[in-house]
Design an enzyme around this catalytic site. Structure first.
Site, short mmCIF file in Angstrom:
data_model
loop_
_atom_site.label_atom_id
_atom_site.label_comp_id
_atom_site.label_asym_id
_atom_site.label_seq_id
_atom_site.Cartn_x
_atom_site.Cartn_y
_atom_site.Cartn_z
N ASP A 123 0.85 -1.19 0.00
CA ASP A 123 0.00 0.00 0.00
C ASP A 123 0.89 1.25 0.00
O ASP A 123 1.84 1.34 0.79
CB ASP A 123 -0.91 0.00 1.24
CG ASP A 123 -1.99 1.06 1.15
OD1 ASP A 123 -3.05 0.76 0.60
OD2 ASP A 123 -1.76 2.19 1.63
N GLU A 132 -4.82 2.41 -4.17
CA GLU A 132 -3.36 2.49 -4.09
C GLU A 132 -2.77 1.22 -3.51
O GLU A 132 -1.62 1.21 -3.05
CB GLU A 132 -2.94 3.69 -3.23
CG GLU A 132 -3.30 3.60 -1.78
CD GLU A 132 -4.68 4.16 -1.45
OE1 GLU A 132 -4.89 4.53 -0.30
OE2 GLU A 132 -5.55 4.20 -2.35
#
Length: 346
Positions: free
Chosen positions: A200, A254
Site C-alpha cells: 500500500d 493504491e
C-alpha cells in the site's frame, strides 16, 4: 434410550441452560438465531475475520439483553452483512469491470460487422466477375479465413483486456481473485508453499492532494513498474504471466498484491523488502502538460504485509491468506510505515 440419543439430549439441555443463564427469553426466534450464529462459526468456508465478527455479534447481543422485534431484525441484518459482505464487494467489482468489458465487446462487434460487410461485398464481386469457379472459391476462402483470424485475435485481446488494469497494465482484481483461489487449491494439494505480499502506498491521499490526481496516477504507475521489473527477474522472462511463480496485480486504489507460488514465507519477506526498497529509492520528475518541470526528485514509500498459506486452515485458504497478509500490512502502517511486516514462524 440409546447412548448417542442420550448424549445429544444432555448436550441440548446444557445449551438451553446456558441460554437461560444468559437471559435469553424462551422465544423460538431468538434462541434459533443465537444457536445458528454459534454453529456458523464452525463453517470452513468462512474467513477468520468473519468468524471473529460473528463471535463478537453473539457477545454484543447477549450483553445488550434487548430481545425486541426491532433488535432481532438489526441482528439478522448485521449477520447477513458479515456473511455476504465479501461476496457483495466482489459482485460490485465484477459488475464495474463487466460494464467496461461490454463496451469493449460492443466496439469489437462494430469492427467485425465492418469486416463481414467487406467480405460480403468481395463475395458479390467475385460472383459477378468472369473468374473461374476454382479461382472464386480460392479467393473467397482466403478472405473468409482472414476475417476469422482477425476475430480470433480480437477475442484474445479482449480476454487479456478483461484481466488487465488499464492504468498500470498489471493484472486487475478479477484476475487476482481467480489466480489466488486457484493457486491456493493447487499448492495445498501439491504440498507446496504459497505466500502473498500486500503493498500500500503511504499517505497516498496526501500525495494526491499535494500534486493532483494526474500525478497520483503517475505514482501508481511507478509502483507497477517496480513490480513488473521485479517479476521479470523472479520469473526469468517478461511474459511468464500466470505460469510464473510471481503474479503482480493491482488490488484496488493504491493497494497492490503479489501472489508467490512455490515460495516460502522467508523468501517472500525478502522479496517484499526488495520491492519496498526499490520504490523508496525511485526518483521521478513531475511535469506539466507542456513538459515544464514542476518538481524533481519526488519519492514515495510503501508499507508491505507478507503472509503464507497454512494448510491447517482447512478451507477458505485464499480468504484467510488475504486476511493474514492484510493484517500484517496494517501492522506495517501502524508501526511507522515504509516497512515490511510478517511473522516468520507463523
Amino acid at each position: 434410550m440409546p447412548t448417542s440419543l442420550k448424549s445429544r439430549a444432555e448436550e441440548w439441555d446444557r445449551l438451553i441452560a446456558r441460554l437461560d443463564k444468559a437471559g435469553v427469553p424462551p422465544d423460538v426466534r431468538w434462541r434459533t438465531l443465537i444457536l445458528y450464529m454459534r454453529n456458523v462459526r464452525g463453517f470452513y468456508f468462512l474467513s477468520e475475520r468473519q468468524k471473529s465478527e460473528i463471535q463478537q455479534l453473539i457477545v454484543d447481543t447477549l450483553k445488550a439483553r434487548d430481545y425486541t422485534d426491532r433488535h432481532y431484525e438489526e441482528v439478522v441484518k448485521r449477520q447477513e452483512e458479515i456473511l455476504l459482505g465479501p461476496h457483495k464487494e466482489k459482485l460490485r467489482m465484477t459488475l464495474d469491470e463487466s460494464e467496461g468489458l461490454l463496451r469493449d465487446f460492443r466496439d469489437l462487434m462494430l469492427r467485425k460487422k465492418g469486416d463481414v460487410q467487406e467480405l460480403e461485398v468481395l463475395t458479390v464481386g467475385l460472383v459477378e466477375s468472369e473468374k473461374s469457379p476454382k479461382e472464386m472459391i480460392s479467393a473467397m476462402r482466403k478472405a473468409f479465413h482472414e476475417v476469422v483470424h482477425a476475430m480470433e485475435t480480437d477475442m484474445a485481446d479482449l480476454t487479456r483486456i478483461s484481466m488487465t488494469d488499464a492504468l498500470t497494465q498489471l493484472y486487475n482484481r478479477r484476475a487476482f481473485d481467480e489466480h489466488l483461489s486457484a493457486s491456493a487449491e493447487a499448492c495445498v494439494q501439491a504440498g507446496q508453499p504459497l505466500s502473498l505480499i500486500m503493498i500500500d502506498i503511504d499517505h497516498f491521499k496526501r500525495f494526491n492532494d499535494t500534486y493532483g490526481h494526474r500525478i497520483g496516477d503517475q505514482a501508481l504507475r511507478v509502483v507497477a513498474k517496480v513490480l513488473l521489473l521485479h517479476g521479470e527477474e523472479v520469473n526469468g522472462r517478461p511474459d511468464a504471466g500466470r505460469k510464473g511463480r510471481y503474479f503482480p496485480a493491482r488490488y484496488g486504489g493504491e493497494e497492490f498484491a503479489v501472489v508467490l507460488n512455490r515460495t516460502p514465507l522467508e523468501e517472500a519477506a525478502q522479496m517484499g523488502e526488495t520491492i519496498r526498497s526499490r520504490v523508496e529509492h525511485y526518483n521521478f520528475t513531475i511535469q506539466d502538460n507542456s513538459g515544464n518541470v514542476l518538481h524533481e526528485g519526488v519519492r514515495i514509500t510503501v508499507s508491505v504485509g507478507v503472509a503464507r498459506l497454512d494448510p491447517a486452515w482447512k478451507g477458505a485458504w485464499a480468504e484467510n491468506l488475504l486476511e493474514h497478509a492484510d493484517k500484517h500490512l496494517y501492522q506495517a502502517k501502524e508501526s511507522g510505515r515504509n516497512k515490511v511486516c510478517c511473522v516468520l514462524e507463523e
